[in-house]
Design a protein around this motif. Sequence first.
Motif, PDB file in Angstrom:
ATOM      1  N   LEU A   7     -41.371  -4.278  -5.144  1.00 47.81           N
ATOM      2  CA  LEU A   7     -42.129  -5.488  -5.486  1.00 47.81           C
ATOM      3  C   LEU A   7     -41.895  -6.563  -4.439  1.00 47.81           C
ATOM      4  N   THR A   8     -42.972  -7.236  -4.027  1.00 49.19           N
ATOM      5  CA  THR A   8     -42.861  -8.396  -3.139  1.00 49.19           C
ATOM      6  C   THR A   8     -43.732  -9.529  -3.671  1.00 49.19           C
ATOM      7  N   VAL A   9     -43.309 -10.750  -3.365  1.00 52.06           N
ATOM      8  CA  VAL A   9     -44.095 -11.947  -3.690  1.00 52.06           C
ATOM      9  C   VAL A   9     -44.694 -12.471  -2.396  1.00 52.06           C
ATOM     10  N   THR A  10     -46.027 -12.458  -2.309  1.00 54.37           N
ATOM     11  CA  THR A  10     -46.709 -12.942  -1.109  1.00 54.37           C
ATOM     12  C   THR A  10     -46.835 -14.459  -1.131  1.00 54.37           C
ATOM     13  N   ALA A  11     -47.205 -15.002  -2.258  1.00 58.08           N
ATOM     14  CA  ALA A  11     -47.369 -16.448  -2.401  1.00 58.08           C
ATOM     15  C   ALA A  11     -47.062 -16.826  -3.844  1.00 58.08           C
ATOM     16  N   PRO A  12     -46.430 -17.980  -4.042  1.00 60.20           N
ATOM     17  CA  PRO A  12     -46.039 -18.987  -3.049  1.00 60.20           C
ATOM     18  C   PRO A  12     -44.782 -18.595  -2.296  1.00 60.20           C
ATOM     19  N   ALA A  13     -44.574 -19.235  -1.146  1.00 64.51           N
ATOM     20  CA  ALA A  13     -43.352 -19.004  -0.382  1.00 64.51           C
ATOM     21  C   ALA A  13     -42.166 -19.626  -1.107  1.00 64.51           C
ATOM     22  N   ASP A  14     -41.019 -19.004  -0.947  1.00 66.60           N
ATOM     23  CA  ASP A  14     -39.793 -19.546  -1.548  1.00 66.60           C
ATOM     24  C   ASP A  14     -39.512 -20.928  -0.971  1.00 66.60           C
ATOM     25  N   GLY A  15     -39.269 -21.905  -1.854  1.00 65.86           N
ATOM     26  CA  GLY A  15     -38.971 -23.260  -1.416  1.00 65.86           C
ATOM     27  C   GLY A  15     -40.192 -24.117  -1.135  1.00 65.86           C
ATOM     28  N   SER A  16     -41.388 -23.618  -1.435  1.00 67.29           N
ATOM     29  CA  SER A  16     -42.600 -24.397  -1.188  1.00 67.29           C
ATOM     30  C   SER A  16     -42.758 -25.504  -2.227  1.00 67.29           C
TER      31      SER A  16
ATOM     32  N   VAL B  99     -49.628 -17.032  -8.467  1.00 67.47           N
ATOM     33  CA  VAL B  99     -48.626 -16.165  -7.840  1.00 67.47           C
ATOM     34  C   VAL B  99     -49.286 -14.823  -7.544  1.00 67.47           C
ATOM     35  N   ASN B 100     -49.148 -14.352  -6.324  1.00 71.72           N
ATOM     36  CA  ASN B 100     -49.687 -13.036  -6.002  1.00 71.72           C
ATOM     37  C   ASN B 100     -48.754 -12.301  -5.058  1.00 71.72           C
ATOM     38  N   GLY B 101     -48.945 -10.986  -5.003  1.00 72.02           N
ATOM     39  CA  GLY B 101     -48.073 -10.173  -4.170  1.00 72.02           C
ATOM     40  C   GLY B 101     -48.479  -8.722  -4.201  1.00 72.02           C
ATOM     41  N   GLN B 102     -47.558  -7.866  -3.753  1.00 72.39           N
ATOM     42  CA  GLN B 102     -47.809  -6.439  -3.621  1.00 72.39           C
ATOM     43  C   GLN B 102     -46.754  -5.645  -4.395  1.00 72.39           C
TER      44      GLN B 102
ATOM     45  N   SER C 205     -52.850  -2.086  -5.211  1.00 74.37           N
ATOM     46  CA  SER C 205     -51.410  -2.360  -5.098  1.00 74.37           C
ATOM     47  C   SER C 205     -51.112  -3.855  -5.113  1.00 74.37           C
ATOM     48  N   SER C 206     -52.074  -4.657  -5.563  1.00 72.68           N
ATOM     49  CA  SER C 206     -51.905  -6.111  -5.593  1.00 72.68           C
ATOM     50  C   SER C 206     -51.845  -6.617  -7.032  1.00 72.68           C
ATOM     51  N   TYR C 207     -51.204  -7.766  -7.198  1.00 71.45           N
ATOM     52  CA  TYR C 207     -51.164  -8.409  -8.511  1.00 71.45           C
ATOM     53  C   TYR C 207     -51.372  -9.914  -8.342  1.00 71.45           C
ATOM     54  N   THR C 208     -51.802 -10.564  -9.413  1.00 65.84           N
ATOM     55  CA  THR C 208     -51.978 -12.011  -9.396  1.00 65.84           C
ATOM     56  C   THR C 208     -51.815 -12.551 -10.807  1.00 65.84           C
ATOM     57  N   ALA C 209     -51.279 -13.753 -10.902  1.00 65.76           N
ATOM     58  CA  ALA C 209     -51.117 -14.412 -12.201  1.00 65.76           C
ATOM     59  C   ALA C 209     -51.011 -15.911 -11.974  1.00 65.76           C
ATOM     60  N   GLU C 210     -51.550 -16.677 -12.898  1.00 63.44           N
ATOM     61  CA  GLU C 210     -51.406 -18.131 -12.849  1.00 63.44           C
ATOM     62  C   GLU C 210     -50.412 -18.544 -13.923  1.00 63.44           C
TER      63      GLU C 210
ATOM     64  N   VAL D 199     -38.737 -16.352  -6.616  1.00 62.20           N
ATOM     65  CA  VAL D 199     -38.861 -17.457  -5.666  1.00 62.20           C
ATOM     66  C   VAL D 199     -38.730 -18.766  -6.437  1.00 62.20           C
ATOM     67  N   THR D 200     -38.454 -19.844  -5.700  1.00 71.65           N
ATOM     68  CA  THR D 200     -38.353 -21.170  -6.297  1.00 71.65           C
ATOM     69  C   THR D 200     -39.422 -22.069  -5.703  1.00 71.65           C
ATOM     70  N   VAL D 201     -40.124 -22.776  -6.574  1.00 67.71           N
ATOM     71  CA  VAL D 201     -41.166 -23.716  -6.162  1.00 67.71           C
ATOM     72  C   VAL D 201     -40.792 -25.105  -6.670  1.00 67.71           C
ATOM     73  N   VAL D 202     -40.994 -26.110  -5.819  1.00 64.87           N
ATOM     74  CA  VAL D 202     -40.678 -27.486  -6.196  1.00 64.87           C
ATOM     75  C   VAL D 202     -41.963 -28.186  -6.632  1.00 64.87           C
ATOM     76  N   LYS D 203     -41.959 -28.639  -7.871  1.00 66.50           N
ATOM     77  CA  LYS D 203     -43.078 -29.429  -8.388  1.00 66.50           C
ATOM     78  C   LYS D 203     -42.762 -30.910  -8.174  1.00 66.50           C
ATOM     79  N   ASP D 204     -43.639 -31.598  -7.420  1.00 64.65           N
ATOM     80  CA  ASP D 204     -43.429 -33.015  -7.103  1.00 64.65           C
ATOM     81  C   ASP D 204     -44.754 -33.720  -7.326  1.00 64.65           C
ATOM     82  N   THR D 205     -44.821 -34.496  -8.409  1.00 60.52           N
ATOM     83  CA  THR D 205     -46.055 -35.224  -8.731  1.00 60.52           C
ATOM     84  C   THR D 205     -45.902 -36.729  -8.524  1.00 60.52           C
ATOM     85  N   VAL D 206     -44.757 -37.147  -7.955  1.00 62.92           N
ATOM     86  CA  VAL D 206     -44.462 -38.578  -7.785  1.00 62.92           C
ATOM     87  C   VAL D 206     -44.838 -39.020  -6.378  1.00 62.92           C
TER      88      VAL D 206
END
Length: 338
Positions: free
Chosen positions: A147-156, A165-168, A189-194, A221-228
């Motif tokens: 399993l791999t995560v194509t997007a989002p990138a770690d730390g984005s 989120v999508n990947g292979q 061989s691809s997956y996607t989910a919101e 992966v870790t994603v930073v949510k910043d709405t400020v």
Amino acid sequence: TEVNLDTVTVNGVAATIAGDTYSASVPLPLEGENVITVLARDKADNSATYARSITRDTIAPTIANLSPAASSWLQSTNVVISGTVTEQNLASVTVGGTAATVTGSSFTATVDLVEGANNTEVVATDLAGNSLTINHPLNVDVTPPVLTVTAPADGSFTNASTITVNGQFTETNLSTITVNGVLATTSGSSYTAEVPLNVEGNNSIAVTATDLAGNDSTSQVTVVKDTVLPILTITSPASGTFYNSNTITVTGQITETNLEAVSVNGVSAAISGSSYTATITLASEGTNTITVTATDKANNEQQSLVSVVRDTTAPVATITSPAAGSFTNQTAVTVTGD
């Protein structure tokens, strides 16, 4: 043994006598126990009777409750197969050629399978030679998905409340892929989910792929949510300030943990701690608008504006009075002009 043997009957059927042996074919009318009675009589009319029981069994054993169930997916090639057998006169049960242990009506056997599809024969045989064979298909998969995560990138960073989120993946026998518990859509061989981003700041995204045998693998992966929005102030120049130069230096303060850039009228500002500075050109004589734009890594943007006046033209003045070269006997003179 009888020298003067005359006749032998078996259940009333006359036997054929040859020397000191006899034989007769007699029916067994009953399923289950049948009594065979042999009556021997000699020429002096002495007789002897011998009886023996024999069990007639024409019914094959039955097998039920096989576990694992047919067509199951298993994580190991070494498998315990169990079930129940119904047979009063059981001789043996074999599973894949391995003799099973029978306790009461239950049996169990440990067999070695191969990765992939297996067709295991379960055979129950009774003492009369009746047997039942069941072909029991089982599947083995000992390899977890890749399993791999194509997007989002770690730390984005993002300022959205949800993220795609999508990947292979690589898995022939895939069951499901979930992203933070949300079932993903797969294609090839691809997956996607919101998925929702529930907290401001760090959000962990765990993608788990599970195959039909229950093997799983997880990629995170870790994603930073910043709405400020950034907080932005212009320290210098003050709005309405006049300049006789084409260039000025703009300074100010910025408060933003995830700062990406500060620009002043499109010029990239130098940043030091919470301060910024940029030297810009005042494009035109007269009023010039200075726009400071701060952008964070989640693309939140804040602007602050001031206006300054560029005046590089010296005043033009004429003296109307006194006239050039005139004389006066006064100690003071009134000068007028325009």
